[in-house]
Motif scaffolding. Sequence first.
Motif, PDB file in Angstrom:
ATOM      1  N   THR A 223      35.726  40.214  36.960  1.00  0.00           N
ATOM      2  CA  THR A 223      35.583  41.242  38.165  1.00  0.00           C
ATOM      3  C   THR A 223      33.905  41.812  38.468  1.00  0.00           C
ATOM      4  O   THR A 223      33.613  41.674  39.593  1.00  0.00           O
ATOM      5  CB  THR A 223      36.403  42.714  37.861  1.00  0.00           C
ATOM      6  N   SER A 224      33.179  41.898  37.168  1.00  0.00           N
ATOM      7  CA  SER A 224      31.780  42.156  37.398  1.00  0.00           C
ATOM      8  C   SER A 224      31.104  41.257  38.184  1.00  0.00           C
ATOM      9  O   SER A 224      30.342  41.527  38.842  1.00  0.00           O
ATOM     10  CB  SER A 224      31.320  43.096  36.442  1.00  0.00           C
ATOM     11  N   GLY A 225      31.403  39.883  37.662  1.00  0.00           N
ATOM     12  CA  GLY A 225      30.732  38.843  38.193  1.00  0.00           C
ATOM     13  C   GLY A 225      31.029  38.513  39.788  1.00  0.00           C
ATOM     14  O   GLY A 225      30.036  38.326  40.496  1.00  0.00           O
ATOM     15  N   ILE A 226      32.256  38.726  40.153  1.00  0.00           N
ATOM     16  CA  ILE A 226      32.737  38.553  41.598  1.00  0.00           C
ATOM     17  C   ILE A 226      32.034  39.856  42.357  1.00  0.00           C
ATOM     18  O   ILE A 226      31.505  39.543  43.448  1.00  0.00           O
ATOM     19  CB  ILE A 226      34.075  38.410  41.835  1.00  0.00           C
ATOM     20  N   LYS A 227      31.882  41.048  41.763  1.00  0.00           N
ATOM     21  CA  LYS A 227      31.376  41.956  42.624  1.00  0.00           C
ATOM     22  C   LYS A 227      29.963  41.696  42.836  1.00  0.00           C
ATOM     23  O   LYS A 227      29.450  42.200  43.823  1.00  0.00           O
ATOM     24  CB  LYS A 227      31.573  43.293  41.685  1.00  0.00           C
ATOM     25  N   LYS A 228      29.242  41.199  42.074  1.00  0.00           N
ATOM     26  CA  LYS A 228      27.801  40.541  42.443  1.00  0.00           C
ATOM     27  C   LYS A 228      27.630  39.854  43.532  1.00  0.00           C
ATOM     28  O   LYS A 228      26.525  39.526  44.108  1.00  0.00           O
ATOM     29  CB  LYS A 228      27.178  40.019  41.113  1.00  0.00           C
ATOM     30  N   ILE A 229      28.717  39.127  44.186  1.00  0.00           N
ATOM     31  CA  ILE A 229      28.462  38.283  45.057  1.00  0.00           C
ATOM     32  C   ILE A 229      28.281  38.997  46.526  1.00  0.00           C
ATOM     33  O   ILE A 229      29.346  39.918  46.691  1.00  0.00           O
ATOM     34  CB  ILE A 229      29.496  37.192  45.404  1.00  0.00           C
ATOM     35  N   PRO A 230      27.397  39.271  47.197  1.00  0.00           N
ATOM     36  CA  PRO A 230      27.273  39.732  48.429  1.00  0.00           C
ATOM     37  C   PRO A 230      28.448  39.537  49.495  1.00  0.00           C
ATOM     38  O   PRO A 230      28.718  38.352  49.870  1.00  0.00           O
ATOM     39  CB  PRO A 230      26.007  39.292  49.028  1.00  0.00           C
ATOM     40  N   GLY A 231      29.139  40.804  49.754  1.00  0.00           N
ATOM     41  CA  GLY A 231      29.897  40.687  50.662  1.00  0.00           C
ATOM     42  C   GLY A 231      31.519  40.362  50.309  1.00  0.00           C
ATOM     43  O   GLY A 231      32.582  40.217  50.856  1.00  0.00           O
ATOM     44  N   ALA A 232      31.590  39.806  48.939  1.00  0.00           N
ATOM     45  CA  ALA A 232      33.060  39.691  48.544  1.00  0.00           C
ATOM     46  C   ALA A 232      33.653  40.957  48.405  1.00  0.00           C
ATOM     47  O   ALA A 232      33.349  41.972  47.562  1.00  0.00           O
ATOM     48  CB  ALA A 232      32.826  38.939  47.087  1.00  0.00           C
ATOM     49  N   GLN A 233      34.783  40.776  48.579  1.00  0.00           N
ATOM     50  CA  GLN A 233      35.848  41.931  48.216  1.00  0.00           C
ATOM     51  C   GLN A 233      37.109  41.503  47.451  1.00  0.00           C
ATOM     52  O   GLN A 233      37.837  40.438  47.917  1.00  0.00           O
ATOM     53  CB  GLN A 233      36.566  42.593  49.611  1.00  0.00           C
ATOM     54  N   ILE A 234      37.387  41.975  46.220  1.00  0.00           N
ATOM     55  CA  ILE A 234      38.350  41.482  45.483  1.00  0.00           C
ATOM     56  C   ILE A 234      39.690  41.896  45.875  1.00  0.00           C
ATOM     57  O   ILE A 234      39.900  43.354  46.215  1.00  0.00           O
ATOM     58  CB  ILE A 234      38.085  42.025  43.936  1.00  0.00           C
ATOM     59  N   ASP A 235      40.442  41.037  45.870  1.00  0.00           N
ATOM     60  CA  ASP A 235      42.094  41.418  46.144  1.00  0.00           C
ATOM     61  C   ASP A 235      42.624  41.683  44.749  1.00  0.00           C
ATOM     62  O   ASP A 235      43.287  42.769  44.622  1.00  0.00           O
ATOM     63  CB  ASP A 235      42.699  40.307  46.894  1.00  0.00           C
ATOM     64  N   TYR A 236      42.648  40.810  43.990  1.00  0.00           N
ATOM     65  CA  TYR A 236      42.979  40.967  42.544  1.00  0.00           C
ATOM     66  C   TYR A 236      42.105  39.979  41.612  1.00  0.00           C
ATOM     67  O   TYR A 236      41.843  38.929  42.123  1.00  0.00           O
ATOM     68  CB  TYR A 236      44.665  40.643  42.436  1.00  0.00           C
ATOM     69  N   VAL A 237      42.115  40.748  40.209  1.00  0.00           N
ATOM     70  CA  VAL A 237      41.632  39.395  39.085  1.00  0.00           C
ATOM     71  C   VAL A 237      42.436  39.609  38.212  1.00  0.00           C
ATOM     72  O   VAL A 237      42.718  40.901  37.769  1.00  0.00           O
ATOM     73  CB  VAL A 237      40.297  39.693  38.955  1.00  0.00           C
ATOM     74  N   GLU A 238      43.376  38.803  37.654  1.00  0.00           N
ATOM     75  CA  GLU A 238      44.242  39.143  36.693  1.00  0.00           C
ATOM     76  C   GLU A 238      44.459  38.005  35.821  1.00  0.00           C
ATOM     77  O   GLU A 238      44.331  36.677  36.120  1.00  0.00           O
ATOM     78  CB  GLU A 238      45.679  39.281  37.447  1.00  0.00           C
ATOM     79  N   ALA A 239      44.663  38.234  34.275  1.00  0.00           N
ATOM     80  CA  ALA A 239      44.993  37.103  33.529  1.00  0.00           C
ATOM     81  C   ALA A 239      46.479  37.277  33.097  1.00  0.00           C
ATOM     82  O   ALA A 239      47.043  38.465  32.870  1.00  0.00           O
ATOM     83  CB  ALA A 239      44.230  37.289  32.167  1.00  0.00           C
ATOM     84  N   VAL A 240      47.260  36.148  33.450  1.00  0.00           N
ATOM     85  CA  VAL A 240      48.608  36.315  33.333  1.00  0.00           C
ATOM     86  C   VAL A 240      49.090  34.992  32.464  1.00  0.00           C
ATOM     87  O   VAL A 240      48.190  34.113  32.137  1.00  0.00           O
ATOM     88  CB  VAL A 240      49.145  36.184  34.611  1.00  0.00           C
ATOM     89  N   ASP A 241      50.207  35.274  31.865  1.00  0.00           N
ATOM     90  CA  ASP A 241      50.962  34.337  31.186  1.00  0.00           C
ATOM     91  C   ASP A 241      51.060  33.048  32.275  1.00  0.00           C
ATOM     92  O   ASP A 241      51.646  33.159  33.242  1.00  0.00           O
ATOM     93  CB  ASP A 241      52.052  34.849  30.633  1.00  0.00           C
ATOM     94  N   ALA A 242      50.738  31.834  31.639  1.00  0.00           N
ATOM     95  CA  ALA A 242      50.812  30.617  32.585  1.00  0.00           C
ATOM     96  C   ALA A 242      52.117  30.246  33.216  1.00  0.00           C
ATOM     97  O   ALA A 242      52.300  29.924  34.179  1.00  0.00           O
ATOM     98  CB  ALA A 242      50.382  29.661  32.159  1.00  0.00           C
ATOM     99  N   SER A 243      53.259  30.433  32.466  1.00  0.00           N
ATOM    100  CA  SER A 243      54.643  30.359  33.037  1.00  0.00           C
ATOM    101  C   SER A 243      55.376  31.652  33.714  1.00  0.00           C
ATOM    102  O   SER A 243      55.844  31.607  34.645  1.00  0.00           O
ATOM    103  CB  SER A 243      55.361  29.416  32.214  1.00  0.00           C
ATOM    104  N   THR A 244      55.179  32.766  32.784  1.00  0.00           N
ATOM    105  CA  THR A 244      55.927  33.937  33.243  1.00  0.00           C
ATOM    106  C   THR A 244      55.344  34.795  34.078  1.00  0.00           C
ATOM    107  O   THR A 244      55.795  35.494  34.947  1.00  0.00           O
ATOM    108  CB  THR A 244      56.527  34.915  32.177  1.00  0.00           C
ATOM    109  N   LEU A 245      54.062  34.482  34.291  1.00  0.00           N
ATOM    110  CA  LEU A 245      53.071  35.157  35.031  1.00  0.00           C
ATOM    111  C   LEU A 245      53.035  36.715  34.787  1.00  0.00           C
ATOM    112  O   LEU A 245      52.366  37.666  35.773  1.00  0.00           O
ATOM    113  CB  LEU A 245      53.441  35.136  36.917  1.00  0.00           C
ATOM    114  N   HIS A 246      53.539  37.081  33.681  1.00  0.00           N
ATOM    115  CA  HIS A 246      53.353  38.568  33.198  1.00  0.00           C
ATOM    116  C   HIS A 246      51.808  38.529  32.824  1.00  0.00           C
ATOM    117  O   HIS A 246      51.156  37.671  32.173  1.00  0.00           O
ATOM    118  CB  HIS A 246      54.289  38.683  31.829  1.00  0.00           C
ATOM    119  N   PRO A 247      51.492  39.953  32.608  1.00  0.00           N
ATOM    120  CA  PRO A 247      50.027  40.159  32.357  1.00  0.00           C
ATOM    121  C   PRO A 247      49.906  39.629  30.918  1.00  0.00           C
ATOM    122  O   PRO A 247      50.660  39.773  30.001  1.00  0.00           O
ATOM    123  CB  PRO A 247      50.077  41.540  32.105  1.00  0.00           C
TER     124      PRO A 247
END
Length: 278
Positions: A223-247
């Motif tokens: 999140t902090s890496g993407i926030k440093k990109i001028p003009g970038a607006q984060i919709d989401y950044v999430e780490a999820v289980d690859a198959s269930t997509l649970h956090p």
Amino acid sequence: MKTLKTIAASRRWRAGLDSKVVLVPTMGALHHGHEALIRHARGIAGPSGSVVVSIFVNPTQFGPKEDFASYPRPLASDLAITRRAGADAVFLPSIGEMYAADKSVTVNESLLSATLCGRSRPGHFEGVCSVVAKLFLATQPTHAVFGEKDWQQLAIIRRMVRDLLFPVTIEPFPIVRDADGLATSSRNAYLTPAERNLAPRIFDAMTQASKLKTPQAIVKNCTSGIKKIPGAQIDYVEAVDASTLHPLSNRKQIGRLAAAVFLGKARLIDNVHLPLFA
Ligand code: AMP
């Protein structure tokens, strides 16, 4: 290469085939990521099988404020790419061919769709599942190729196939990137040259963060890496289980770091593998 414009024509074409039929569903504006998927489909089909590419900008998967009207539709170049990648047929239905004016049946996946892009794009995956189910019924493939670029979509389609007993084998294909790391996408065309130069920094931030130990540290760092990109607006950044997509709560399950970021007019999505961390 045969051009199939109606469901009847597609079914007639299909009825004459008795080996593998591999479908590659797309919305057109084909780039070298799509081309790699079609070549992969060609390999699965083999010399006796057939490859059909569908090109359909599906209105039901766009929200009311999204880019359905402006989505690029470069048909001549799309046909050249499908032909050169080795497709046997291209399915090009009109909206009227795919949807009755008084349609009232849809396909809705209710668990995996509740997170990530499903949260920010209500109805999107219902549109995707409905159209993919219809493309399956119109072309009756034995196999269908989907890109890992749309990781959540791939998981949802697998679930739909499992739960509705579609006799189709889903074949995933890894993310195709430009040399600087940006995942190829039809929506990259919305980027200005300056935004295009900044866009690979999203993948850089994700790759960098994916080396950290805990899911919490990964998300924070990314999140902090993407926030440093001028003009970038984060919709989401999430780490999820690859198959269930649970956090993802620890690194004992295989995970995926997924992000959606607005850069100018484009909403870019990307994801990277999070291996087990001992
Ligand atoms: P689309 O036309 O964007 O709906 O994409 C059609 C198919 O191509 C989907 O299965 C996508 O996941 C796949 N695809 C699009 N871009 C890429 C990419 N850069 N790498 C791998 N697959 C992709």
